[in-house]
Design an enzyme around this catalytic site. Structure first.
Site, PDB file in Angstrom:
ATOM      1  N   SER A  84       0.709  -0.695  -0.252  1.00 31.23           N
ATOM      2  CA  SER A  84       0.140  -0.160   0.194  1.00 31.23           C
ATOM      3  C   SER A  84       0.957   1.572  -0.105  1.00 31.23           C
ATOM      4  O   SER A  84       2.233   1.437   0.065  1.00 31.23           O
ATOM      5  CB  SER A  84      -0.645  -0.059   1.078  1.00 31.23           C
ATOM      6  OG  SER A  84       0.119  -0.315   2.525  1.00 31.23           O
ATOM      7  N   GLU A 116       3.179   9.876 -11.632  1.00 36.78           N
ATOM      8  CA  GLU A 116       1.548   9.278 -12.391  1.00 36.78           C
ATOM      9  C   GLU A 116       0.423   9.258 -11.243  1.00 36.78           C
ATOM     10  O   GLU A 116       0.879   9.408 -10.187  1.00 36.78           O
ATOM     11  CB  GLU A 116       2.167   7.604 -12.517  1.00 36.78           C
ATOM     12  CG  GLU A 116       2.236   6.776 -10.887  1.00 36.78           C
ATOM     13  CD  GLU A 116       2.435   4.894 -10.669  1.00 36.78           C
ATOM     14  OE1 GLU A 116       1.485   4.851 -12.095  1.00 36.78           O
ATOM     15  OE2 GLU A 116       3.623   5.188 -10.463  1.00 36.78           O
ATOM     16  N   LYS A 118      -2.359   8.585  -9.817  1.00 32.60           N
ATOM     17  CA  LYS A 118      -3.407   7.551  -8.843  1.00 32.60           C
ATOM     18  C   LYS A 118      -4.655   7.065  -9.363  1.00 32.60           C
ATOM     19  O   LYS A 118      -5.115   7.853  -9.116  1.00 32.60           O
ATOM     20  CB  LYS A 118      -2.712   8.198  -7.755  1.00 32.60           C
ATOM     21  CG  LYS A 118      -3.424   6.533  -6.515  1.00 32.60           C
ATOM     22  CD  LYS A 118      -3.038   6.896  -5.316  1.00 32.60           C
ATOM     23  CE  LYS A 118      -3.268   5.661  -4.484  1.00 32.60           C
ATOM     24  NZ  LYS A 118      -4.584   5.298  -3.874  1.00 32.60           N
ATOM     25  N   ASP A 120      -8.435   5.880  -9.987  1.00 38.34           N
ATOM     26  CA  ASP A 120      -8.917   5.026  -8.373  1.00 38.34           C
ATOM     27  C   ASP A 120      -9.887   3.519  -8.890  1.00 38.34           C
ATOM     28  O   ASP A 120     -10.817   4.148 -10.258  1.00 38.34           O
ATOM     29  CB  ASP A 120     -10.066   6.239  -8.255  1.00 38.34           C
ATOM     30  CG  ASP A 120     -10.770   6.254  -6.746  1.00 38.34           C
ATOM     31  OD1 ASP A 120     -10.457   5.563  -5.912  1.00 38.34           O
ATOM     32  OD2 ASP A 120     -11.435   7.438  -5.965  1.00 38.34           O
ATOM     33  N   GLU A 176      -3.627  -1.315 -11.674  1.00 41.63           N
ATOM     34  CA  GLU A 176      -4.851  -1.066 -11.458  1.00 41.63           C
ATOM     35  C   GLU A 176      -6.190  -0.681 -12.315  1.00 41.63           C
ATOM     36  O   GLU A 176      -6.237  -1.035 -12.971  1.00 41.63           O
ATOM     37  CB  GLU A 176      -4.766   0.924 -11.359  1.00 41.63           C
ATOM     38  CG  GLU A 176      -6.016   1.287 -10.483  1.00 41.63           C
ATOM     39  CD  GLU A 176      -5.456   0.842  -8.630  1.00 41.63           C
ATOM     40  OE1 GLU A 176      -4.475  -0.008  -8.588  1.00 41.63           O
ATOM     41  OE2 GLU A 176      -6.510   1.875  -7.535  1.00 41.63           O
ATOM     42  N   TYR A 226      -3.942  -0.106 -16.232  1.00 36.06           N
ATOM     43  CA  TYR A 226      -2.697   0.126 -16.309  1.00 36.06           C
ATOM     44  C   TYR A 226      -1.708  -0.264 -15.498  1.00 36.06           C
ATOM     45  O   TYR A 226      -2.162  -0.912 -14.741  1.00 36.06           O
ATOM     46  CB  TYR A 226      -2.483   1.356 -15.754  1.00 36.06           C
ATOM     47  CG  TYR A 226      -3.043   3.183 -17.138  1.00 36.06           C
ATOM     48  CD1 TYR A 226      -2.436   2.636 -18.189  1.00 36.06           C
ATOM     49  CD2 TYR A 226      -4.291   3.803 -16.478  1.00 36.06           C
ATOM     50  CE1 TYR A 226      -2.816   3.304 -19.256  1.00 36.06           C
ATOM     51  CE2 TYR A 226      -4.361   4.867 -17.783  1.00 36.06           C
ATOM     52  CZ  TYR A 226      -3.396   4.538 -19.453  1.00 36.06           C
ATOM     53  OH  TYR A 226      -4.300   4.948 -19.706  1.00 36.06           O
ATOM     54  N   LYS A 293       7.400   7.448  -6.881  1.00 44.71           N
ATOM     55  CA  LYS A 293       7.902   6.305  -6.522  1.00 44.71           C
ATOM     56  C   LYS A 293       9.794   7.425  -6.528  1.00 44.71           C
ATOM     57  O   LYS A 293      10.159   7.735  -7.912  1.00 44.71           O
ATOM     58  CB  LYS A 293       7.988   4.945  -7.028  1.00 44.71           C
ATOM     59  CG  LYS A 293       6.668   5.178  -7.181  1.00 44.71           C
ATOM     60  CD  LYS A 293       6.559   3.734  -7.153  1.00 44.71           C
ATOM     61  CE  LYS A 293       4.965   3.513  -7.510  1.00 44.71           C
ATOM     62  NZ  LYS A 293       4.237   2.581  -8.386  1.00 44.71           N
ATOM     63  N   LYS A 317      -2.501  13.329  -2.108  1.00 44.04           N
ATOM     64  CA  LYS A 317      -3.843  13.240  -2.552  1.00 44.04           C
ATOM     65  C   LYS A 317      -4.029  14.149  -2.748  1.00 44.04           C
ATOM     66  O   LYS A 317      -3.608  15.394  -2.293  1.00 44.04           O
ATOM     67  CB  LYS A 317      -4.398  12.811  -1.491  1.00 44.04           C
ATOM     68  CG  LYS A 317      -4.031  10.997  -1.317  1.00 44.04           C
ATOM     69  CD  LYS A 317      -4.461   9.849  -2.352  1.00 44.04           C
ATOM     70  CE  LYS A 317      -5.119   9.026  -2.007  1.00 44.04           C
ATOM     71  NZ  LYS A 317      -6.532   8.735  -0.578  1.00 44.04           N
ATOM     72  N   CYS A 411     -47.710  25.861  -9.599  1.00 44.07           N
ATOM     73  CA  CYS A 411     -46.283  26.515  -9.745  1.00 44.07           C
ATOM     74  C   CYS A 411     -45.414  27.745  -8.190  1.00 44.07           C
ATOM     75  O   CYS A 411     -46.760  28.230  -7.823  1.00 44.07           O
ATOM     76  CB  CYS A 411     -46.247  27.859 -10.713  1.00 44.07           C
ATOM     77  SG  CYS A 411     -44.422  28.862 -10.737  1.00 44.07           S
ATOM     78  N   CYS A 414     -46.311  31.539  -9.812  1.00 42.94           N
ATOM     79  CA  CYS A 414     -47.215  31.966  -9.641  1.00 42.94           C
ATOM     80  C   CYS A 414     -48.580  31.342  -9.518  1.00 42.94           C
ATOM     81  O   CYS A 414     -49.754  31.990  -9.708  1.00 42.94           O
ATOM     82  CB  CYS A 414     -46.889  32.463 -11.336  1.00 42.94           C
ATOM     83  SG  CYS A 414     -47.235  30.723 -12.679  1.00 42.94           S
ATOM     84  N   CYS A 429     -44.049  24.822 -14.853  1.00 41.95           N
ATOM     85  CA  CYS A 429     -45.551  25.425 -15.057  1.00 41.95           C
ATOM     86  C   CYS A 429     -46.286  25.926 -16.146  1.00 41.95           C
ATOM     87  O   CYS A 429     -46.135  25.876 -16.917  1.00 41.95           O
ATOM     88  CB  CYS A 429     -44.835  26.681 -14.148  1.00 41.95           C
ATOM     89  SG  CYS A 429     -45.715  28.852 -14.268  1.00 41.95           S
ATOM     90  N   CYS A 435     -46.034  34.014 -15.809  1.00 46.41           N
ATOM     91  CA  CYS A 435     -45.003  33.460 -14.635  1.00 46.41           C
ATOM     92  C   CYS A 435     -44.646  34.389 -14.493  1.00 46.41           C
ATOM     93  O   CYS A 435     -43.466  34.411 -15.306  1.00 46.41           O
ATOM     94  CB  CYS A 435     -44.752  31.711 -15.092  1.00 46.41           C
ATOM     95  SG  CYS A 435     -43.927  31.525 -12.881  1.00 46.41           S
TER      96      CYS A 435
HETATM   97  O1  JCF Z   1      -2.453   3.952  -9.742  1.00 44.89           O
HETATM   98  C1  JCF Z   1      -2.675   3.368  -8.694  1.00 44.89           C
HETATM   99  N1  JCF Z   1      -3.916   3.887  -7.682  1.00 44.89           N
HETATM  100  C2  JCF Z   1      -1.492   3.193  -7.987  1.00 44.89           C
HETATM  101  C3  JCF Z   1      -1.462   1.921  -6.775  1.00 44.89           C
HETATM  102  C4  JCF Z   1      -0.439   3.456  -8.570  1.00 44.89           C
HETATM  103  C5  JCF Z   1       0.806   2.519  -8.586  1.00 44.89           C
HETATM  104  O2  JCF Z   1       2.199   3.618  -8.390  1.00 44.89           O
HETATM  105  C6  JCF Z   1       1.364   2.063  -7.109  1.00 44.89           C
HETATM  106  C7  JCF Z   1       0.007   1.795  -6.125  1.00 44.89           C
HETATM  107  C8  JCF Z   1      -0.093   1.136  -4.633  1.00 44.89           C
HETATM  108  C9  JCF Z   1       1.187   0.356  -3.826  1.00 44.89           C
HETATM  109  N2  JCF Z   1       2.335   1.606  -6.392  1.00 44.89           N
HETATM  110  C10 JCF Z   1       2.491   0.939  -5.162  1.00 44.89           C
HETATM  111  C11 JCF Z   1       3.929   0.106  -4.697  1.00 44.89           C
END
Ligand code: JCF
Length: 671
Positions: A84, A116, A118, A120, A176, A226, A293, A317, A411, A414, A429, A435
């Protein structure tokens, strides 16, 4: 029967071509062949495999969807844990991270990072052995995940076999899985049509789609992947740096983010964070931050881990786009055409840096579908520049006396009755321009730049003029007096004079602008211009019946009905007359005299499939003075019947109406 050699070769060739085209389309987003060519190759392979079943191999592009749904998911032990990320919620936390990295490394210069977006979505690990996809697993708790191989195989950007041959015997790739926004919208749209609830967000949609026991369902969901990291690799790392290792994945047909960069030091990271933040709304997927990284794998090794998170990576974030607050009330807004729109009044809440007090709720149906009630705790979302939205309510926190929302029967502005359009979710209306709310909007529309273009007559001023009773109809604008204007709030002598000059100037307009300014329902700029070009002046438009209106390019039954009804209202006729008396004028447009044309007065109906678009034929006939209608009756002179003509042809035959096929039509047109 053994499969002939030539067939074996052809099947191998087809597999290779299809895999390559798939890669070009889904991974590189740069297809080399058309969809129909791809389909043709796929059908050829399918038919060969049907005739010779021993041709079927697991990595054949025909084998993405497995035959049988599973009973449950198996468990997968991650030989290298799925990590994580530590989070940074501010620039300072990011700068601190960089300082800790340099201190630990004893580094004097700047550290190089890969950066890069992140995504979701949900993390996945793909295992390739001898270039073949053998297993796909979710992250789970990082040590044990769920076996979702059957579903991952249906995702087109996940290669079943790696390209090239210089890959390690065992290659575990982490990345992801996500759902592109366009696909998410389509999926939810379809769910709504089927009366289903849909997914709350793309992340849930991706997770729900991947965790299906039946891969046929997953195959229908628009998922993509990706790659951003690694698990087990036989023979050790792929390169000396993170960025170079990731690039090698691309050579093997795996999809990597085109946004990946290497940056220098904390300053480079912060620049990247801001750049992606600006482009966030334009991306086709949801992201919740940016990942940095340490690029050098040797440095990564020296930094090591704290519990499950590497010391060499961090996620910075973005401020949350969703927040919870209370729905204080649902107010009703009345638009220009009388449509009643519910608006959420909220306990003020800061969402992504902006205080939000109102949000749209679209319509009654949407409120019911989302089960939103006054007093509820609700999730508010604000993305980019779009109007904040109520995403959902949290019914678990609701007080027992909260009643479902109902549209008022009258309405709120009016008091006129509210009517529900037959085939629309919209309620309106019925007060029309009596109106005040509709009047206000109608005058704003009348004054707008693309309509009468009355410079300086903005929304605020219109609100004031209507509230003070100085203007009830657009025509009243042209009777405003300098002394009355001067006395208004935030209005000096100079601006009052300027407004009067702008009003005077706007009187000389064009028929198209004038028609658009009237605000007839469904008559936008283009339709207004089309009406103007066809009829040349206002009088014939006001007199036109539905049939005559249907002769105008782009005018269909709905628009024709609105135009016809508009000009039948005494109130509208009065306003138009008052405007003209006040001096509003335009040049008539020369139109061909249809009465003297060769097909004047002749009534045509077109049916069946013809080699040219129907609208084109219609316009050519109209240019010769003919009328084109939609249904066959005694008044019809000619039926143009293309291939597969149905009931209209039968009816024309019984009525003894002249029938022309395409060549007959061409003769008639060329005469
Ligand atoms: O795009 C992501 N959600 C994402 C999650 C990208 C990363 O390079 C990640 C990650 C979670 C753990 N790299 C790690 C080591």
């Amino acid at each position: 029967m053994s499969t002939p050699l030539a067939i074996l070769q052809r099947a191998a060739e087809l597999r290779e071509q299809l895999n390559l085209h798939n890669y070009r389309y889904y991974v590189l987003d740069d297809p080399q062949v058309t969809d129909s060519e791809y389909d043709r190759l796929m059908r050829e392979l399918q038919s060969l495999e049907q005739q010779f079943p021993d041709l079927i191999v697991p990595d054949s592009p025909t084998q993405r969807v497995g035959a049988q749904p599973l009973d449950g998911f198996g468990e997968v032990l991650h030989r290298m844990p799925m990590l994580s990320l530590e989070n940074a919620f501010s620039d300072t936390e990011m700068v601190d991270f960089d300082r800790r990295v340099r201190e630990r490394l004893g580094e004097v210069g700047e550290v190089i990072y890969t950066a890069e977006p992140k995504l979701d979505g949900l993390a996945i690990s793909l295992r390739y052995e001898s270039g073949l996809l053998v297993q796909a697993a979710t992250r789970g708790d990082g040590s044990r995940g769920e076996d979702v191989t059957h579903n991952a195989r249906t995702i087109p950007s996940v290669p079943l076999r790696l390209l090239g041959e210089d890959w390690p015997q065992v290659l575990e790739v982490r990345g992801e899985i996500y759902m592109p926004l366009a696909g998410f919208e389509r999926l939810n749209q379809r769910a709504r049509v089927n009366g289903e609830k849909g997914f709350a967000n793309p992340r849930n949609a991706a997770a729900g789609s991947l965790r299906q026991l039946d891969p046929k369902i997953t195959a229908q969901r628009p998922l993509a992947m990706y790659c951003y990291g690694f698990g087990e690799i036989s023979g050790g790392p792929l390169a000396a740096t993170q960025s170079e290792s990731i690039r090698r994945l691309a050579d093997w047909g795996l999809r990597i983010s085109p946004e990946m960069r290497t940056v220098e030091g904390a300053a480079g990271c912060l620049d990247y964070y801001r750049e992606i933040g600006k482009r966030r709304a334009a991306l086709d997927y949801e992201i919740d931050g940016v990942v940095f990284k340490v690029d050098s794998l040797e440095q990564q090794q020296r930094l090591g881990f704290v519990s499950r998170a590497p010391r060499w990576a961090i996620a910075q974030k973005f401020p949350a786009q969703e927040e919870m607050t209370r729905l204080l009330a649902i107010d009703i807004q009345v638009g220009r055409t009388g449509a009643l729109t519910p608006v959420a009044r909220l306990e003020p809440v800061t969402v992504a840096g902006v205080t939000v007090t109102n949000a749209t709720l679209h319509n009654e149906e949407e409120i019911r579908r989302k089960d939103i009630r006054v007093g509820d705790s609700v999730i508010i979302r604000r993305a980019g520049d779009v109007i904040p939205q109520v995403v959902r309510s949290i019914p678990e926190q609701r007080s027992t006396d909260a009643r479902p929302f109902e549209m008022p029967q009258q309405c709120p502005v009016c008091g006129a009755d509210v009517i529900r359009d037959a085939d629309e979710a919209v309620v309106r209306c019925s007060g029309g321009l009596f109106c005040p709310a509709q009047r206000r909007q109608a005058i704003k529309h009348f004054a707008a730049r693309r309509a009468m273009d009355i410079e300086g007559l903005g929304d605020k001023l219109v609100d004031q003029l209507v509230t003070l009773g100085m203007v009830e109809t657009p025509a009243d604008l042209f009777h405003l007096q300098l002394t009355a204007l001067e006395g208004m709030e935030r209005m000096g002598r100079k601006s009052a004079e300027n407004l009067l000059a702008a009003l005077e100037k706007s009187k000389r307009t064009s028929l198209g602008r004038f028609l658009f300014a009237l605000g007839i329902r469904e008559v936008g700029e283009a339709t207004a211009q089309s009406l103007a070009n066809h009829f040349g002046d206002l009088e014939p438009i006001m007199q036109a019946d539905i049939d005559a209106l249907l002769q105008v390019p782009d005018v269909g039954p709905v628009v024709a009905e609105h135009v016809f009804t508009f000009f039948r209202q005494a109130h509208n006729q009065e306003v138009i007359e008052a405007l003209i008396r006040a001096g509003v004028r335009w040049e008539a447009i020369a139109v061909p005299d249809l009465a003297s044309q060769r097909l004047a007065g002749k009534v045509f109906v077109i049916t069946g499939t013809l080699s040219q678009p129907r609208d084109e034929i219609k316009q050519r006939l109209i240019a010769l003075g003919a009328k084109v209608t939609g249904s066959v009756s005694k008044k019809t002179d000619y039926l143009i019947a293309g291939a597969d003509a149905g009931s209209k042809l039968t009816k024309a035959e019984t009525l003894g109406i002249a029938i022309l096929d395409e060549s007959g039509l061409n003769e008639l047109l060329e005469e």
